[in-house]
Scaffold this motif. Structure first.
Motif, mmCIF file in Angstrom:
data_model
loop_
_atom_site.group_PDB
_atom_site.id
_atom_site.type_symbol
_atom_site.label_atom_id
_atom_site.label_comp_id
_atom_site.label_asym_id
_atom_site.label_seq_id
_atom_site.Cartn_x
_atom_site.Cartn_y
_atom_site.Cartn_z
ATOM 1 N N GLN A 1 -11.268 -3.986 0.395
ATOM 2 C CA GLN A 1 -10.903 -3.881 -1.012
ATOM 3 C C GLN A 1 -10.873 -2.431 -1.482
ATOM 4 O O GLN A 1 -11.837 -1.685 -1.341
ATOM 5 N N ARG A 2 -9.749 -2.057 -2.039
ATOM 6 C CA ARG A 2 -9.577 -0.698 -2.559
ATOM 7 C C ARG A 2 -10.397 -0.507 -3.843
ATOM 8 O O ARG A 2 -10.757 -1.445 -4.545
ATOM 9 N N ALA B 1 -15.565 4.313 -2.373
ATOM 10 C CA ALA B 1 -14.315 3.596 -2.635
ATOM 11 C C ALA B 1 -13.126 4.430 -2.168
ATOM 12 O O ALA B 1 -13.146 5.663 -2.204
ATOM 13 N N GLN B 2 -12.077 3.726 -1.731
ATOM 14 C CA GLN B 2 -10.845 4.381 -1.302
ATOM 15 C C GLN B 2 -9.668 3.832 -2.087
ATOM 16 O O GLN B 2 -9.688 2.692 -2.563
ATOM 17 N N LYS B 3 -8.621 4.613 -2.186
ATOM 18 C CA LYS B 3 -7.372 4.130 -2.752
ATOM 19 C C LYS B 3 -6.649 3.280 -1.719
ATOM 20 O O LYS B 3 -6.969 3.306 -0.531
ATOM 21 N N ALA B 4 -5.658 2.526 -2.178
ATOM 22 C CA ALA B 4 -4.864 1.711 -1.258
ATOM 23 C C ALA B 4 -4.275 2.594 -0.171
ATOM 24 O O ALA B 4 -3.810 3.713 -0.437
ATOM 25 N N ILE C 1 -6.474 -0.631 3.648
ATOM 26 C CA ILE C 1 -7.177 -0.665 2.363
ATOM 27 C C ILE C 1 -6.210 -1.200 1.307
ATOM 28 O O ILE C 1 -5.121 -0.657 1.120
ATOM 29 N N GLY C 2 -6.594 -2.276 0.648
ATOM 30 C CA GLY C 2 -5.713 -2.888 -0.350
ATOM 31 C C GLY C 2 -6.487 -3.852 -1.233
ATOM 32 O O GLY C 2 -7.616 -3.563 -1.632
ATOM 33 N N ASP C 3 -5.901 -4.993 -1.519
ATOM 34 C CA ASP C 3 -6.539 -5.998 -2.368
ATOM 35 C C ASP C 3 -6.786 -7.281 -1.585
ATOM 36 O O ASP C 3 -5.899 -7.747 -0.850
ATOM 37 N N ILE C 4 -7.975 -7.857 -1.782
ATOM 38 C CA ILE C 4 -8.353 -9.111 -1.129
ATOM 39 C C ILE C 4 -8.346 -10.230 -2.168
ATOM 40 O O ILE C 4 -8.971 -10.118 -3.229
ATOM 41 N N MET D 1 -19.081 -8.496 -0.269
ATOM 42 C CA MET D 1 -17.789 -7.818 -0.167
ATOM 43 C C MET D 1 -17.000 -7.963 -1.467
ATOM 44 O O MET D 1 -16.721 -9.081 -1.905
ATOM 45 N N PRO D 2 -16.633 -6.875 -2.113
ATOM 46 C CA PRO D 2 -15.813 -6.991 -3.327
ATOM 47 C C PRO D 2 -14.439 -7.556 -3.002
ATOM 48 O O PRO D 2 -13.898 -7.333 -1.913
ATOM 49 N N VAL D 3 -13.882 -8.305 -3.938
ATOM 50 C CA VAL D 3 -12.550 -8.880 -3.773
ATOM 51 C C VAL D 3 -11.762 -8.626 -5.053
ATOM 52 O O VAL D 3 -12.321 -8.252 -6.084
#
Length: 500
Positions: free
Chosen positions: A32-33, A74-77, A100-103, A286-288
């Motif tokens: 998750q970004r 944290a990282q960007k997409a 790295i993106g969205d879950i 884990m963040p989503v």
């Protein structure tokens, strides 16, 4: 020996060693970004574990309970593949092709579970299924597609929260890997990738036939007087729970005297709290990005279950948001489709669809995909999941990704009686209201039974009535013939609202 086998299922090992990583981690996954990145697992107490991620290395000592965890900034997409390396002594684990993106978590029952290979557009869609930015994990729940018979010993051994799901690793989406995955999830993710150009990861925790109660934390149920009775005594005999899932559960495990269980009875996918403990709870570190939910058929067969569904859903969503520490966690769900009452008990479905509509006002950061127009008369599983997934994606694009996209078909705002007319106004009209077949309006009623002649007038619905009725209804049939849409060709929701 039994505990050892369970630990292997939860924490897959790259070699026979004491260094293990949680089951959600594998090659090809999406992280998750814009949130802290947690990585956790097990090891030998006192030993040092070193983890390298995103050009950063962190070391941590394993706790006395054998667990370890580290957090990275944290990282960007990022669609450039990364590698995560974990070492402890001579033991090494390497995870490759990480994006790295969205879950998004896909949950619910069989219509969310419905495999891409069975979807009506599959023959055409498989030519477009190579989606390098779309990743997914589709863990197999114990008992998937096993109905009407007693479970085998091997299935019964998997009925613990730590071994219920077989975590089979993340996959890169292509025409072969996507076949068993949620079709609704695929079409949702494909549209988000196309519009946002970021990696999307799907975690599919859906279970065919599962009632809402199994996805809810038992402790949350206990705290609410209205729902605490759902976890009193043997769940298979508890009339506070939907009947149909209890009957299915009894067929699977009712005669298994040596099965796993507790004071509320034998474990099963449909047992209150069990799917939460076996899936959602393991993912909480884990963040989503959000939750996609398609469920309700198992809770739509008895009037008491129908009337409690909205409040029960609110309890679940609020608990998820609290546990994830994400108070604005999006929850986008699917309203039940249309179905006839000949082969399926759909008499309560209009009422149920309306209760689902009320959920939009009951808790924020939610959205509802209407699919009454894609239902089958004689089958609880509509095979057109493309429209459903893309309608869920519209909510996400509008509310989560802040794009200028109409998220929904017409939803009623209010109904007013004036000068012999009932006037119904709507939101999400887009440019105009119309009918999908170009014909006269269908589906409106002033008593829930008899069709009322309705006309379109300045993007409002007008129904003439000599006396002020109490309510106006739309789509109030199990198999709705309502034909109201907006200019985006999105259908109006079933509704019953009081006339002012």
């Amino acid at each position: 020996m039994k505990l050892f086998l369970i630990s292997l299922m939860i924490f897959p090992m790259t070699c026979i060693s004491q260094l293990k990583i949680a089951s959600i981690f594998s090659d090809n996954m999406v992280l998750q970004r814009e949130k802290q990145i947690p990585i956790w697992g097990k090891g030998l107490p006192g030993k040092t574990v070193s983890v390298s991620c995103a050009n950063t290395t962190k070391a941590v000592k394993v706790k006395t309970d054998s667990t370890w965890s580290v957090y990275f900034p944290a990282q960007k997409a990022n669609s450039k593949p990364q590698t995560i390396r974990i070492t402890s002594g001579t033991s090494k684990i390497e995870l490759n092709n990480i994006l790295i993106g969205d879950i998004w978590i896909c949950s619910g029952q069989s219509n969310m579970e419905w495999a891409m290979s069975k979807e009506i557009h599959w023959k055409q869609e498989k030519e477009n299924a190579s989606q390098l930015l779309l990743r997914f994990i589709n863990p197999l729940p114990a008992g998937r597609y096993v109905y009407g018979i007693a479970y085998t010993d091997s299935l019964n051994r998997r009925l613990t929260k730590d071994s219920f799901y077989l975590w089979n690793g993340w996959q890169v989406c292509d025409s072969n890997t996507i076949k068993p995955m949620s079709a609704v999830g695929y079409y949702f993710a494909k549209l988000i990738v196309a519009k946002e150009n970021i990696p999307i990861g799907l975690i599919n925790l859906s279970i065919g036939g599962a009632p809402l109660e199994t996805f809810i934390n038992k402790e949350a149920l206990k705290k609410i007087k209205q729902f605490s009775s759902k976890i009193n005594g043997d769940w298979l005999k508890n009339d506070a729970l939907p009947l149909w899932p209890r009957e299915r559960g009894a067929q699977n495990v009712g005669k298994n005297t040596n099965g796993y269980g507790d004071e509320t009875g034998l474990n099963h996918a449909y047992k209150p709290g069990f799917a939460f403990e076996s899936g959602i709870e393991l993912l909480l570190p884990m963040p989503v990005k959000g939750i996609l939910f398609y469920q309700g058929e198992s809770n739509a067969q008895e009037i008491d279950r129908v009337y409690e569904y909205a409040a029960l859903s609110k309890l679940m969503v609020n608990d998820y948001r609290k546990k994830w520490k994400q108070p604005q966690l999006p929850f986008y769900f699917v309203q039940l489709s249309s179905i006839d009452t000949v082969k399926y008990k759909g008499q309560l479905w209009p009422l149920f669809r309306n209760e689902q509509r009320k959920m939009l006002q009951l808790f924020p950061y939610s959205g509802m995909a209407v699919c009454s127009d894609v239902g089958f008369k004689d089958d609880v599983h509509p095979t057109n999941k493309k429209d459903v997934g893309e309608r869920l994606a519209r909510w996400a694009l509008n509310k989560t990704y802040k794009q200028n996209v109409v998220p929904s078909g017409p939803l009623p705002v209010k109904a007013v009686y004036s000068n012999g007319k009932v006037i119904v106004t709507f939101q999400y009209i887009a440019e105009r209201l119309s009918t999908f077949d170009g014909g006269k309006l269908k589906g409106f009623s002033l008593d829930g039974t008899n069709e009322a002649a309705a006309i379109l007038e300045s993007n409002r619905i007008v129904i003439y009535a000599e006396k002020k009725p109490e309510f106006v209804f739309y789509g109030w049939k199990s198999f709705s013939d309502g034909n109201l849409i907006n200019s985006e060709k999105l259908p109006a929701s079933t509704f019953k609202i009081r006339i002012q």
